[in-house]
Write a protein that holds these residues in place. Structure first.
Motif, PDB file in Angstrom:
ATOM      1  N   TYR A 165      55.589  45.065   8.196  1.00 15.26           N
ATOM      2  CA  TYR A 165      55.468  44.005   7.185  1.00 15.26           C
ATOM      3  C   TYR A 165      56.077  44.461   5.865  1.00 15.26           C
ATOM      4  CZ  TYR A 165      51.666  43.768  10.566  1.00 15.26           C
ATOM      5  OH  TYR A 165      50.941  43.819  11.720  1.00 15.26           O
ATOM      6  N   PRO A 166      57.353  44.738   5.809  1.00 17.84           N
ATOM      7  CA  PRO A 166      57.949  45.344   4.613  1.00 17.84           C
ATOM      8  C   PRO A 166      57.906  44.465   3.374  1.00 17.84           C
ATOM      9  CG  PRO A 166      59.645  44.674   6.161  1.00 17.84           C
ATOM     10  CD  PRO A 166      58.355  44.550   6.897  1.00 17.84           C
ATOM     11  N   ALA A 167      57.778  43.152   3.546  1.00 16.20           N
ATOM     12  CA  ALA A 167      57.774  42.256   2.384  1.00 16.20           C
ATOM     13  C   ALA A 167      56.375  41.769   2.033  1.00 16.20           C
ATOM     14  CB  ALA A 167      58.690  41.055   2.637  1.00 16.20           C
ATOM     15  N   LEU A 168      55.361  42.423   2.576  1.00 14.43           N
ATOM     16  CA  LEU A 168      53.990  41.975   2.377  1.00 14.43           C
ATOM     17  C   LEU A 168      53.594  42.024   0.904  1.00 14.43           C
ATOM     18  CD1 LEU A 168      51.916  41.019   4.484  1.00 14.43           C
ATOM     19  CD2 LEU A 168      50.891  43.282   4.376  1.00 14.43           C
ATOM     20  N   GLU A 169      52.985  40.924   0.419  1.00 17.18           N
ATOM     21  CA  GLU A 169      52.543  40.836  -0.973  1.00 17.18           C
ATOM     22  C   GLU A 169      51.017  40.924  -1.084  1.00 17.18           C
ATOM     23  OE1 GLU A 169      54.101  37.344  -2.771  1.00 17.18           O
ATOM     24  OE2 GLU A 169      56.198  37.909  -2.468  1.00 17.18           O
ATOM     25  N   VAL A 170      50.307  40.383  -0.098  1.00 16.85           N
ATOM     26  CA  VAL A 170      48.844  40.367  -0.120  1.00 16.85           C
ATOM     27  C   VAL A 170      48.338  40.882   1.218  1.00 16.85           C
ATOM     28  CG1 VAL A 170      46.775  38.935  -0.282  1.00 16.85           C
ATOM     29  CG2 VAL A 170      48.761  38.430  -1.720  1.00 16.85           C
ATOM     30  N   LEU A 171      47.475  41.903   1.181  1.00 19.42           N
ATOM     31  CA  LEU A 171      46.898  42.477   2.393  1.00 19.42           C
ATOM     32  C   LEU A 171      45.393  42.600   2.206  1.00 19.42           C
ATOM     33  CD1 LEU A 171      47.191  43.765   5.187  1.00 19.42           C
ATOM     34  CD2 LEU A 171      47.680  45.950   4.050  1.00 19.42           C
ATOM     35  N   LEU A 211      53.997  44.751  -2.460  1.00 23.38           N
ATOM     36  CA  LEU A 211      52.545  44.598  -2.385  1.00 23.38           C
ATOM     37  C   LEU A 211      51.945  44.421  -3.778  1.00 23.38           C
ATOM     38  CD1 LEU A 211      50.253  44.563  -0.282  1.00 23.38           C
ATOM     39  CD2 LEU A 211      49.905  46.991  -0.770  1.00 23.38           C
ATOM     40  N   GLN A 212      51.220  43.310  -3.961  1.00 23.41           N
ATOM     41  CA  GLN A 212      50.608  42.998  -5.253  1.00 23.41           C
ATOM     42  C   GLN A 212      49.085  43.058  -5.204  1.00 23.41           C
ATOM     43  OE1 GLN A 212      52.077  39.187  -6.532  1.00 23.41           O
ATOM     44  NE2 GLN A 212      54.218  39.742  -6.196  1.00 23.41           N
ATOM     45  N   SER A 213      48.521  42.881  -4.010  1.00 18.84           N
ATOM     46  CA  SER A 213      47.061  42.870  -3.908  1.00 18.84           C
ATOM     47  C   SER A 213      46.635  43.506  -2.592  1.00 18.84           C
ATOM     48  CB  SER A 213      46.532  41.429  -3.983  1.00 18.84           C
ATOM     49  OG  SER A 213      45.128  41.399  -3.798  1.00 18.84           O
ATOM     50  N   LEU A 214      45.751  44.501  -2.696  1.00 20.04           N
ATOM     51  CA  LEU A 214      45.187  45.173  -1.526  1.00 20.04           C
ATOM     52  C   LEU A 214      43.671  45.152  -1.650  1.00 20.04           C
ATOM     53  CD1 LEU A 214      45.257  46.983   1.023  1.00 20.04           C
ATOM     54  CD2 LEU A 214      45.445  48.955  -0.525  1.00 20.04           C
ATOM     55  N   ARG A 215      43.030  44.467  -0.719  1.00 22.72           N
ATOM     56  CA  ARG A 215      41.563  44.455  -0.662  1.00 22.72           C
ATOM     57  C   ARG A 215      41.139  45.272   0.554  1.00 22.72           C
ATOM     58  NH1 ARG A 215      38.563  41.064  -3.783  1.00 22.72           N
ATOM     59  NH2 ARG A 215      39.714  39.570  -5.057  1.00 22.72           N
ATOM     60  N   ALA A 216      40.477  46.400   0.301  1.00 20.55           N
ATOM     61  CA  ALA A 216      40.086  47.280   1.398  1.00 20.55           C
ATOM     62  C   ALA A 216      38.685  47.843   1.204  1.00 20.55           C
ATOM     63  CB  ALA A 216      41.106  48.408   1.536  1.00 20.55           C
ATOM     64  N   GLY A 217      37.853  47.136   0.473  1.00 21.38           N
ATOM     65  CA  GLY A 217      36.479  47.578   0.266  1.00 21.38           C
ATOM     66  C   GLY A 217      35.627  47.356   1.503  1.00 21.38           C
ATOM     67  N   ARG A 218      34.395  47.849   1.443  1.00 18.25           N
ATOM     68  CA  ARG A 218      33.414  47.682   2.527  1.00 18.25           C
ATOM     69  C   ARG A 218      33.927  48.211   3.862  1.00 18.25           C
ATOM     70  NH1 ARG A 218      32.457  42.929   3.957  1.00 18.25           N
ATOM     71  NH2 ARG A 218      34.163  41.826   2.930  1.00 18.25           N
ATOM     72  N   LEU A 277      46.336  46.764  -8.429  1.00 19.81           N
ATOM     73  CA  LEU A 277      46.603  46.665  -6.995  1.00 19.81           C
ATOM     74  C   LEU A 277      45.349  46.323  -6.199  1.00 19.81           C
ATOM     75  CD1 LEU A 277      48.517  46.967  -4.573  1.00 19.81           C
ATOM     76  CD2 LEU A 277      47.892  49.393  -4.505  1.00 19.81           C
ATOM     77  N   MET A 278      44.221  46.930  -6.572  1.00 21.52           N
ATOM     78  CA  MET A 278      42.998  46.779  -5.780  1.00 21.52           C
ATOM     79  C   MET A 278      41.936  46.050  -6.598  1.00 21.52           C
ATOM     80  SD  MET A 278      43.323  50.627  -4.192  1.00 21.52           S
ATOM     81  CE  MET A 278      41.773  50.682  -3.298  1.00 21.52           C
ATOM     82  N   PRO A 279      41.875  44.720  -6.494  1.00 19.24           N
ATOM     83  CA  PRO A 279      40.951  43.939  -7.339  1.00 19.24           C
ATOM     84  C   PRO A 279      39.481  44.201  -7.041  1.00 19.24           C
ATOM     85  CG  PRO A 279      42.011  42.539  -5.697  1.00 19.24           C
ATOM     86  CD  PRO A 279      42.704  43.866  -5.645  1.00 19.24           C
ATOM     87  N   ASP A 280      39.155  44.729  -5.853  1.00 17.72           N
ATOM     88  CA  ASP A 280      37.757  44.994  -5.528  1.00 17.72           C
ATOM     89  C   ASP A 280      37.365  46.456  -5.785  1.00 17.72           C
ATOM     90  OD1 ASP A 280      39.437  45.823  -3.514  1.00 17.72           O
ATOM     91  OD2 ASP A 280      38.144  45.187  -1.863  1.00 17.72           O
TER      92      ASP A 280
END
Length: 432
Positions: A313-319, A340-347, A369-372
């Motif tokens: 996913y080389p063009a991924l913006e939100v994961l 990549l602009q947003s990565l949510r990987a909490g919990r 990058l990581m809003p959480d």
């Protein structure tokens, strides 16, 4: 204000002036009028709602007004309809005879209404819609939530009368309404529909073929199937393949079974794919063939043990990876996602060994990058860090890389020993 104007507003809800019961309140700042039929005291304050852009009618049984369906309306009333500012009507908590609904809908032809919503309504009986034949209404958005009605089966003739309008409809929402399938012939009527939300219904794998048959919804761009009874990712891929312009697909909260060997190919137009809470434990299932255009991938609340390979996913913006079983975030691989602009990987279940903690901390240092972060990132292991926020785990070079200290000290000790042995040997030789 002329009394006819008041009659026109009441006409929108299918009532006669002499029979109006209800109470209305007008929010001037939002141009929103809400009328309740449960309050029988005051119908006169409906006058204050004439400037409203949004008109909302709630609570009551409209069966006693069914006679209005056969009433004739003079041209003066129709002329005034065209002057009203109402652009949206909401019907809530009502019993509505379908014959009355058909009559009221016809009058929207003379108005500026673009949005109609039905919330928690029950439609009674069937009506003929022949009076709508060849009419194109200004309504472009139609929403039904928690409604009950007669089955759509064998209603082809009614939809044929509505086809001139429905083929111009842009947005359709039917949620929490016990929908089991969409007849193929009805899907073909919606020729320009861009947005379809049928979330929280009873769609199953076997109902996907008639619902999205060849020729149905040819312009559809956004499809939401959230929280239905779907189980096969392959069947969805196969049945939705004909949607050539699909951009956004939401199949979250369906218990999906992935088939790794599937050869099904999604349309390359797909940019946003929401697979949150679908029970997936790995990502080997078919994704869009041109994965470089996929820019939003939602995989929250599954059973993933590892981050999917970023090279796919080389063009991924939100994961979104929050709520999985992931123990490690590969910093270098994720940083290779230049868009990549947003990565949510909490919990997740993070291993906070020095390497694991420092990788996550380094990612978090990238601005926004990581809003959480940091509240949703806690350690699962090792045991002495369990429950600790990842950001609080010490990750200095000396603490994490003990070899940096131990190896030089060991070498120094070995060299010292060697020097001592040499010195001892020399002294012994000289003394001899």
């Amino acid at each position: 204000m002329h009394i006819t104007q008041l009659f026109v507003v009441i006409l929108l809800i299918g009532l006669k002036l002499s029979e109006v019961v209800g109470d209305c309140s007008f929010n001037k700042s939002q141009s929103h009028c809400t009328c309740s039929l449960l309050d029988l005291e005051n119908g006169g304050n409906l006058f204050q709602c004439l400037p409203a852009f949004v008109f909302e009618l709630r609570g009551g049984n409209l069966e006693k007004y069914v006679g209005f369906a056969s009433s004739t309306v003079n041209q003066q009333v129709l002329d005034i309809l065209q002057t009203l500012q109402v652009t949206k009507i909401v019907f809530g908590d009502l019993l509505v005879p379908e014959v009355l609904l058909a009559a009221v809908m016809k009058f929207t032809y003379y108005m500026r209404i673009t949005d109609i919503e039905f919330e928690s309504c029950t439609f009674l009986g069937n009506a003929s819609w022949f009076q709508m034949d060849r009419l194109i209404l200004p309504v472009s958005s139609l929403r039904f939530h928690n409604v009950t009605s007669a089955s759509l089966a064998d209603r082809d003739k009614d939809f044929a009368h509505l086809s001139r309008w429905l083929e111009t409809l842009q947005n359709l929402t039917v949620t929490q309404s016990q929908v089991t399938y969409i007849p193929c012939s009805i899907g073909k009527v919606f020729r320009t529909l861009r947005y379809l939300d049928v979330s929280e219904n009873h769609l199953q794998d076997q109902s996907m073929r008639p619902s999205f048959c060849q020729g149905a919804f040819p312009q559809l761009q956004v499809l939401k199937l959230h929280r239905n009874n779907l189980s096969s990712f392959y069947t969805m891929c196969e049945m939705l393949h004909q949607l050539e312009k699909l951009v956004h697909l939401d199949v979250s909260q369906n218990d999906l079974l992935a088939i790794p060997s599937s050869s099904c190919q999604w349309q390359p137009s797909l940019l946003i794919l929401n697979l949150s809470t679908t029970g997936l434990d790995h990502i080997t299932l078919p994704l869009p063939p041109n994965v470089e255009v996929l820019d939003k991938l939602h995989l929250s609340n599954n059973r993933l043990h590892a981050v999917p390979s970023a090279k796919n996913y080389p063009a991924l913006e939100v994961l979104s990876l929050d709520g999985n079983l992931i123990s490690y975030l590969p910093r270098d691989e994720l940083q290779s996602l230049r868009h990549l602009q947003s990565l949510r990987a909490g919990r997740n279940l993070y291993n906070c060994s020095c390497a694991g903690a420092s990788e996550i901390q380094a990612l978090a240092s990238m601005e926004s990058l990581m809003p959480d972060w940091p509240q949703d990132y806690t350690c699962e292991s090792p045991s002495h860090y369990q429950g600790t926020l990842v950001k609080n785990v010490p990750a200095s070079v000396l603490q994490c890389n003990k070899a940096i200290v131990i190896i030089p000290v060991t070498v120094l000790l070995v060299l010292s020993c060697l020097a001592g042995i040499i010195c001892f040997a020399r002294r012994k030789a000289w003394s001899g």
